[in-house]
Design a protein around this motif. Structure first.
Motif, PDB file in Angstrom:
ATOM      1  N   ALA A  72       0.739  -1.008  -0.042  1.00 46.42           N
ATOM      2  CA  ALA A  72       0.025   0.016   0.027  1.00 46.42           C
ATOM      3  C   ALA A  72       1.015   1.288   0.101  1.00 46.42           C
ATOM      4  CB  ALA A  72      -0.920   0.015   1.214  1.00 46.42           C
ATOM      5  N   ASP A 163      -8.478  -6.547   5.333  1.00 50.97           N
ATOM      6  CA  ASP A 163      -9.062  -5.242   4.715  1.00 50.97           C
ATOM      7  C   ASP A 163      -7.884  -4.443   3.896  1.00 50.97           C
ATOM      8  OD1 ASP A 163     -10.537  -3.423   3.661  1.00 50.97           O
ATOM      9  OD2 ASP A 163     -11.271  -2.799   5.610  1.00 50.97           O
ATOM     10  N   ALA A 165      -8.368  -1.649   2.737  1.00 47.26           N
ATOM     11  CA  ALA A 165      -8.612  -0.163   2.952  1.00 47.26           C
ATOM     12  C   ALA A 165      -7.667   0.020   4.426  1.00 47.26           C
ATOM     13  CB  ALA A 165      -9.851  -0.148   3.501  1.00 47.26           C
ATOM     14  N   SER A 166      -7.420  -0.871   5.146  1.00 43.71           N
ATOM     15  CA  SER A 166      -6.918  -0.511   6.576  1.00 43.71           C
ATOM     16  C   SER A 166      -5.360   0.028   6.110  1.00 43.71           C
ATOM     17  CB  SER A 166      -7.070  -1.571   7.400  1.00 43.71           C
ATOM     18  OG  SER A 166      -6.404  -2.529   7.159  1.00 43.71           O
ATOM     19  N   GLU A 168      -4.413   1.169   3.231  1.00 44.93           N
ATOM     20  CA  GLU A 168      -4.208   2.472   2.361  1.00 44.93           C
ATOM     21  C   GLU A 168      -4.466   3.645   3.552  1.00 44.93           C
ATOM     22  OE1 GLU A 168      -7.449   1.718  -0.223  1.00 44.93           O
ATOM     23  OE2 GLU A 168      -6.465   0.098  -1.338  1.00 44.93           O
ATOM     24  N   ILE A 169      -5.281   3.547   4.504  1.00 47.47           N
ATOM     25  CA  ILE A 169      -5.128   4.526   5.477  1.00 47.47           C
ATOM     26  C   ILE A 169      -4.122   4.710   6.105  1.00 47.47           C
ATOM     27  CG2 ILE A 169      -6.412   5.397   7.460  1.00 47.47           C
ATOM     28  CD1 ILE A 169      -9.005   3.712   6.509  1.00 47.47           C
ATOM     29  N   LYS A 172      -1.433   6.323   3.898  1.00 48.32           N
ATOM     30  CA  LYS A 172      -1.711   7.923   3.615  1.00 48.32           C
ATOM     31  C   LYS A 172      -1.127   8.444   4.784  1.00 48.32           C
ATOM     32  CE  LYS A 172      -5.606   7.450   0.777  1.00 48.32           C
ATOM     33  NZ  LYS A 172      -7.135   7.414   0.610  1.00 48.32           N
TER      34      LYS A 172
END
Length: 188
Positions: A72, A163, A165-166, A168-169, A172
């Motif tokens: 990520a 997940d 998304a975790s 990716e967060i 960032k």
């Protein structure tokens, strides 16, 4: 569940984050090492390329958390994003990357197997593709460090969320603030 009681909710602090929260006195130098290897100014290797080395080695080590989190991070910093990261991890030989990076990743793979697998021939191939001694040095150190980070995470049996998304967060947050300043602890 982790092999030891980290004294926290593993879902809130998955992977390396739990052990780093458990032992902040060791987290500080580990985060400092990650910051120096992956984010500090470098004359030729971008942060995305260095994160790609970390993701690639973590994938070879089958460390789910580190592979996902550094994939990520690489994707967030490389123009071709996750598609490129997935290509490299799936088949280095056919991935759409330059020959220099491919040669450096071959060196990283050799380090992952054993430092002694890094041969003069591998280094010569990297040099022939344009790699500098600094790049060879740094890729060897990143690969070696991630073997350690991977074994730390997996040796304690920490949670690896499924997940994306975790990750990716967290990516960032680290891209914006760095490893040392990304909140309470790293998302290595």
């Amino acid at each position: 569940m982790a092999h030891i009681d980290l004294g926290l909710d593993e879902r809130a602090y998955p992977g390396i984050r739990g052990p780093m929260r458990f032992r902040p006195e060791t987290a500080r130098p580990l985060n400092g090492l990650a910051e120096a290897l992956l984010r500090a100014p470098h004359p030729t290797l971008s942060p995305g390329e260095r994160e790609l080395v970390a993701a690639y080695v973590s994938g070879l080590n089958e460390c789910r958390f580190c592979c996902a989190s550094h994939s990520a991070l690489a994707a967030a910093q490389l123009p071709s994003g996750m598609a490129l990261v997935e290509q490299v991890c799936a088949d280095l030989a056919t991935a759409e990357i330059g020959e220099k990076l491919r040669a450096l990743l071959r060196i990283a793979a050799a380090v992952q197997r054993s430092g002694r697998d890094v041969t003069a021939e591998l280094v010569a191939e990297a040099r022939a593709a344009g790699a500098t001694d600094l790049e060879v040095h740094d890729v060897v150190l990143i690969a070696a460090a991630f073997c350690m980070f991977n074994r730390y995470v997996d040796g304690l049996g920490t949670l690896a969320p499924d997940d994306p998304a975790s990750h990716e967060i967290a990516a960032k947050r680290i891209v914006q603030h760095g490893y040392r300043n990304a909140g309470q602890c790293s998302a290595l």
